[in-house]
Scaffold this motif. Sequence first.
Motif: not given
Length: 239
Positions: A161-165, A179-184
Motif C-alpha cells: 500500500r505504501s509503495h502504491a501511492a 505505474t507508481k511514476r504515472e500516479r506521481q
Amino acid sequence: MQETSPESQETLRESRVATFPVSLIVIDGRRTVRARTVAKLLHAPGFSLLAAVDAVAGVPALSPTLFRGAPIVALLDISVADPDCLAGCNALRATLPQLRIIITGMTVMHEDVAAYVHAGATGFIMQSASPSQFVETVRHVANDEPSLPRALTMSLFSQIRSHAAPVAGLSPADQARLTKRERQIIGLLREGMSNKEIADRLYIAVHTVKRHVHNILEKLSLHSRLEVAAHARTPGERP
C-alpha cells in the motif's frame, strides 16, 4: 461437539497439503540450529536431505536434471551474522532458478519481506515454529504455493500500500492500470504543472514526462492533460 486439540489441528492442516517427495538444502551458520532444522523436517515422509551447509557459498552445484524429479527447497536462515543474506538469496536464485527458497530466522524484519520476495523467496518461517509448521511450509513452497506467517502478512500488505501511492479521486481499477511514476505525474498535473515543471520536480527529462502523459491518456481513455486533472479530482472538489 468435541473440541480439536492444537496438536490435532496441526496434523489436520498438514494432511491438507499434498505429500510428495521433496529434496532439502538447509543453510544456517549455526551447526546446532542447522541440525535441529534438519531433524524437524526429516521426520516427515518423502523428505530427503541434499545438503546442510553453513553459508550460501557451500551449496553444491546441482545439475538441472535434478530439478526434473523431486522439488528442491532451500531453507536460508537470516538470523545469524551473514552481512548480506539478501545478496545470498539473489545469488541462489540466479544460480539455481528452479530452486524454491524459504527464509527462516528468529525474526524477519518486516521492511525486508518485500525485498526477499523480489530476490526470489516464496516462503517465510520462524525458527520457533513447530515441526508440523515447518513441514507444511516446505510442502506449500515445494508445490509453488507462497507461504507467509500471519505476523508478516499485514506487513507485506502495508508495504504494498505504501509503495502504491494512490491518487485521490481515481478508482481502484484506474489505480491498478497505472505505474507508481504515472500516479506521481497525475498528482502534479492536478497542481497545474507543465511538462518542464514536472521534469524538474521528478529529476527526469521532459520527453520522459511526455511519454508518461501519453501512456496515462491511453490507459485512462482520455484526450488531454486537463481531462486527466479533472478525472483525478475528488468528489465535490471544485475545478
